[in-house]
Design an enzyme around this catalytic site. Structure first.
Site, mmCIF file in Angstrom:
data_model
loop_
_atom_site.group_PDB
_atom_site.id
_atom_site.type_symbol
_atom_site.label_atom_id
_atom_site.label_comp_id
_atom_site.label_asym_id
_atom_site.label_seq_id
_atom_site.Cartn_x
_atom_site.Cartn_y
_atom_site.Cartn_z
ATOM 1 N N TYR A 147 34.404 42.372 44.536
ATOM 2 C CA TYR A 147 34.877 41.939 43.226
ATOM 3 C C TYR A 147 33.823 42.084 42.136
ATOM 4 C CZ TYR A 147 39.280 39.840 44.711
ATOM 5 O OH TYR A 147 40.543 39.634 45.160
ATOM 6 N N ASP A 252 40.666 36.649 49.921
ATOM 7 C CA ASP A 252 41.795 36.815 48.998
ATOM 8 C C ASP A 252 43.054 37.138 49.804
ATOM 9 O OD1 ASP A 252 43.216 37.250 46.555
ATOM 10 O OD2 ASP A 252 42.952 39.406 46.834
HETATM 11 C C1 IPM Z 1 43.310 34.811 43.645
HETATM 12 C C2 IPM Z 1 43.895 35.914 42.806
HETATM 13 C C3 IPM Z 1 42.767 36.572 42.035
HETATM 14 C C4 IPM Z 1 41.794 37.130 43.055
HETATM 15 C C5 IPM Z 1 43.225 37.674 41.062
HETATM 16 C C6 IPM Z 1 44.229 37.139 40.062
HETATM 17 C C7 IPM Z 1 42.079 38.339 40.365
HETATM 18 O O1 IPM Z 1 44.571 36.814 43.604
HETATM 19 O O2 IPM Z 1 42.744 33.866 43.061
HETATM 20 O O3 IPM Z 1 43.407 34.894 44.859
HETATM 21 O O4 IPM Z 1 42.010 38.215 43.605
HETATM 22 O O5 IPM Z 1 40.800 36.460 43.317
HETATM 23 MG MG MG Z 2 44.713 36.274 45.642
#
Ligand code: IPM
Ligand code: MG
Length: 365
Positions: A147, A252
């Site tokens: 990320y 995630d």
């Molecule tokens: C989560 C969401 C987020 C992530 C997105 C909206 C960027 O999916 O909080 O799990 O991937 O972290």
């Molecule tokens: Mg998510």
């Protein structure tokens, strides 16, 4: 008597209506237990884009930093219809969420996935698989990995090429592992560390650092599991898990899977913590733009996130317990929002569900 300074980020879609109910519950808790809560509303996501042109301003970050904790609804809209998604990626609603996680150093994301006995019918797993229910805590590293690694898209010899990088330092792994073991110690004392150590260097480092940390926790059982196997085990035997400790991207994906396995994502809270008591609390579900403003959303995940806030940021365990008890009592009386409705139950909307939970907080035990 405590004075709590809370920044609220209602956000987009159903965010404002669910946060409203969570605030009502917090206000009732404050009245019953003699605390004082000051709120400040802050814009993030699409709501901020509409006013400021960007999903999170520096003032919003400063407000959040100055608070004791942040209570969030949800952000984002319909990716195929909303004009927010015509903007470049760094100006879209989700960029605000990633920015606040990084700016506040919220590296530890706690996502409980619980099968509520009252809602066992909503679980998509057969009774022989779900058995007596399950209660796991997914601990996801939130400020590193894919990320936040360098990324770029280039064209080489007329061929487009995109690169994302997955970087973890041992410090980043160690601090989330310590949180994971600390939390396991307060639960059933088992950590399943999830990685892809059969392929990735970052996972091999993950595994070795987690093993080092485990030495300080001889009372906690550690096991390692490959992420693909974990995805399978979550639907095969979810009760085997206590704390699942994993990196950002795996967490995630696995946390969405785990929430689906409970069958009631509208019930699941989450906390994102740094190394102090500060945290950002939000439901595990999204902004559900299709039902925004219809008063049919389930506010329980946000209400339970507020309970997590009292527990983790303010050490108000008694108050947090009271909220969790009130939620269970309302479910026991067969009140349901549309997403968890089943035969023989009574369906209510978002504000009525909030009111019922508030009403159950009348007496102090
Ligand atoms: C989560 C969401 C987020 C992530 C997105 C909206 C960027 O999916 O909080 O799990 O991937 O972290
Ligand atoms: Mg998510």
């Amino acid at each position: 008597m405590m004075k709590l300074n809370i920044v609220c980020i209602p956000g987009d879609g159903i965010g404002p209506e669910i946060v409203k109910q969570a605030k009502a519950v917090l206000d009732r808790v404050a009245a019953v237990y003699g605390h004082e809560i000051a709120y400040k509303d802050v814009l993030m996501g699409g709501a901020s884009i509409d006013v400021h042109g960007i999903p999170l301003t520096d003032e919003a970050i400063a407000d959040a930093k100055a608070a004791d904790a942040v209570l969030m609804g949800s952000i984002g809209g319909d990716t195929s219809k909303s004009p927010w998604y015509q903007l470049p990626p760094e100006k879209r609603p989700e960029a605000g969420l990633l920015k606040i996680r990084k700016a506040l150093n919220l590296f530890a994301n706690l996502r409980p996935a619980i099968l509520y006995q009252e809602l066992a019918d909503a679980c998509p797993l057969r009774q022989s698989v779900r058995k007596d229910g399950f209660d796991m805590m997914i601990m996801r590293e939130l400020t590193g990995g894919l990320y936040f690694g360098e990324r770029r898209t280039v064209t080489e010899d007329g061929v487009r090429k995109a690169v994302d990088t997955l970087v973890y330092s041992e410090e980043e792994i160690r601090r989330i592992a310590i949180k994971g073991f600390d939390i396991a110690r307060k639960r059933r004392k088992k950590v399943t560390s999830v990685d892809k150590a059969n392929v990735l260097d970052s996972s091999r480092l993950w595994r070795s650092v987690v093993e080092e940390v485990a030495k300080e926790y001889p009372d906690v059982v550690l096991e390692h599991m490959l992420v693909d196997n974990c995805a399978m085990q979550l639907v095969k035997d979810p009760a085997q898990f206590d704390v699942i400790l994993t990196e950002n991207m795996f967490g995630d994906i696995l946390s969405d899977e785990a929430s689906m396995v409970t069958g009631s994502i509208g019930m699941l809270a989450s906390a994102s913590l740094n190394d102090t008591k500060f945290g950002l609390y939000e439901p595990s579900h999204g902004s559900a733009p299709d039902i925004a403003g219809c008063d049919i959303a389930n506010p329980i995940a946000t209400i339970l996130s507020a309970a997590m806030m009292l527990r983790y940021s303010f050490d108000l365990d008694e108050e947090a317990d009271a909220i969790e008890r009130a939620v269970k009592a309302v479910l026991k009386e067969n009140w349901r929002t549309a997403d968890i409705m089943s035969e023989g139950c009574r369906q209510v909307g978002c504000s009525e569900m909030g009111r019922l939970i508030t009403e159950h907080l009348e007496e102090k035990e």
